[in-house]
Design a protein around this motif. Structure first.
Motif, PDB file in Angstrom:
ATOM      1  N   ASN A  24      85.801  80.739 108.701  1.00 46.36           N
ATOM      2  CA  ASN A  24      86.690  80.947 107.872  1.00 46.36           C
ATOM      3  C   ASN A  24      86.028  82.424 106.838  1.00 46.36           C
ATOM      4  N   ARG A  25      85.284  83.027 107.795  1.00 47.26           N
ATOM      5  CA  ARG A  25      84.549  84.158 107.088  1.00 47.26           C
ATOM      6  C   ARG A  25      85.865  85.326 107.307  1.00 47.26           C
ATOM      7  N   HIS A  48      93.256  80.964 102.326  1.00 46.32           N
ATOM      8  CA  HIS A  48      91.590  80.574 102.690  1.00 46.32           C
ATOM      9  C   HIS A  48      91.186  81.345 101.274  1.00 46.32           C
ATOM     10  N   ILE A  49      91.773  81.562 100.436  1.00 46.51           N
ATOM     11  CA  ILE A  49      91.624  81.872  98.946  1.00 46.51           C
ATOM     12  C   ILE A  49      91.618  80.785  98.554  1.00 46.51           C
ATOM     13  N   ASN A  51      90.892  78.182  99.137  1.00 46.89           N
ATOM     14  CA  ASN A  51      89.887  76.930  99.615  1.00 46.89           C
ATOM     15  C   ASN A  51      88.750  77.254  99.464  1.00 46.89           C
ATOM     16  N   GLU A  52      88.283  78.628  99.202  1.00 48.00           N
ATOM     17  CA  GLU A  52      87.715  79.478  97.934  1.00 48.00           C
ATOM     18  C   GLU A  52      87.908  78.889  97.071  1.00 48.00           C
ATOM     19  N   ARG A  55      86.393  75.146  96.678  1.00 52.65           N
ATOM     20  CA  ARG A  55      84.638  75.496  97.141  1.00 52.65           C
ATOM     21  C   ARG A  55      84.287  75.507  95.561  1.00 52.65           C
ATOM     22  N   TYR A  56      84.588  77.247  94.806  1.00 48.68           N
ATOM     23  CA  TYR A  56      84.156  77.233  93.899  1.00 48.68           C
ATOM     24  C   TYR A  56      83.944  76.310  92.318  1.00 48.68           C
TER      25      TYR A  56
END
Length: 168
Positions: A24-25, A48-49, A51-52, A55-56
Motif C-alpha cells: 500500500n505504498r 488507496h485514498i 483506505n487512508e 485509517r486517519y
C-alpha cells in the motif's frame, strides 16, 4: 502528459501516475496507458485514498466522517458544491452526532431515575395528608391553572420520584 507511438502505429498517451505496491505504498512510475488501464489505476488510487481516509479518521476518532464521507461526496458532486462546502457539510454532520451523543452521555451520567408512573406509586406508604391530596394531583388541574406544587419532607423520602411521576 506526452505521446508515444505504439507498435501498431497509433499514438498512446502516457502520464506519470502513482503505482500501488502490495504494501500500500505509492511510488512514482511512468506507465503507458490506454483508457481501460487508466480506469483500473484510478480505481486502485481511489481505494488507496479511501483506505487512508478510513485509517486517519479512525486514528482521529471521527466515526461519522469515516462512515459518511463517500455518501456526502456523492451528494456534493450532484449539487456541484465546492470542496469547502463539502468539508463543511461533513464537519457539521460529525458535530451534530457528537452533540447528540454528548447529551445522551450527560443524561446517563446525571443518574436520573427511570420513568415512573402514578400507577406504580405505593399509596399505603404515603403519609395521610399526602394520600388525601394525591387525587387532586392526579387530575393535573394545577398545570392548566398555572399553580406550583411544593413537596416538603426529609432528605431521602422520595420527593423527587413523586414529582417525576406527576409530570407524566
Amino acid at each position: 502528459m506526452g505521446t508515444t507511438k505504439s507498435p501498431i502505429g497509433k499514438q498512446t498517451r502516457y502520464r506519470r501516475l502513482p503505482a500501488i505496491r502490495p504494501n500500500n505504498r505509492v511510488c512514482k512510475k511512468t506507465i503507458i496507458t490506454n483508457h481501460c488501464t487508466t480506469k483500473l489505476i484510478n480505481q486502485t488510487i481511489d481505494n488507496h485514498i479511501n483506505n487512508e481516509i478510513i485509517r486517519y479518521s479512525k486514528e482521529l476518532r471521527l466515526p461519522v466522517f469515516r462512515r459518511d464521507f463517500k455518501h456526502i461526496a456523492h451528494e456534493a458532486a450532484k449539487e456541484k458544491l465546492d470542496y469547502e462546502q463539502y468539508l463543511l457539510r461533513l464537519m457539521e454532520k460529525e458535530f451534530e452526532v457528537r452533540l447528540e451523543n454528548r447529551k445522551k452521555s450527560q443524561i446517563k451520567q446525571a443518574g436520573f431515575p427511570t420513568k415512573m408512573y402514578l400507577g406504580d406509586l405505593h399509596r399505603d406508604q404515603l403519609p395521610v395528608d399526602a394520600n388525601e391530596k394525591l387525587p387532586l394531583l392526579e387530575r393535573l388541574d394545577f398545570i392548566t391553572e398555572g399553580q406550583n406544587i411544593v413537596l416538603a419532607g426529609n432528605p431521602g423520602t422520595g420527593k423527587n420520584p413523586y414529582s417525576n411521576r406527576t409530570k407524566t
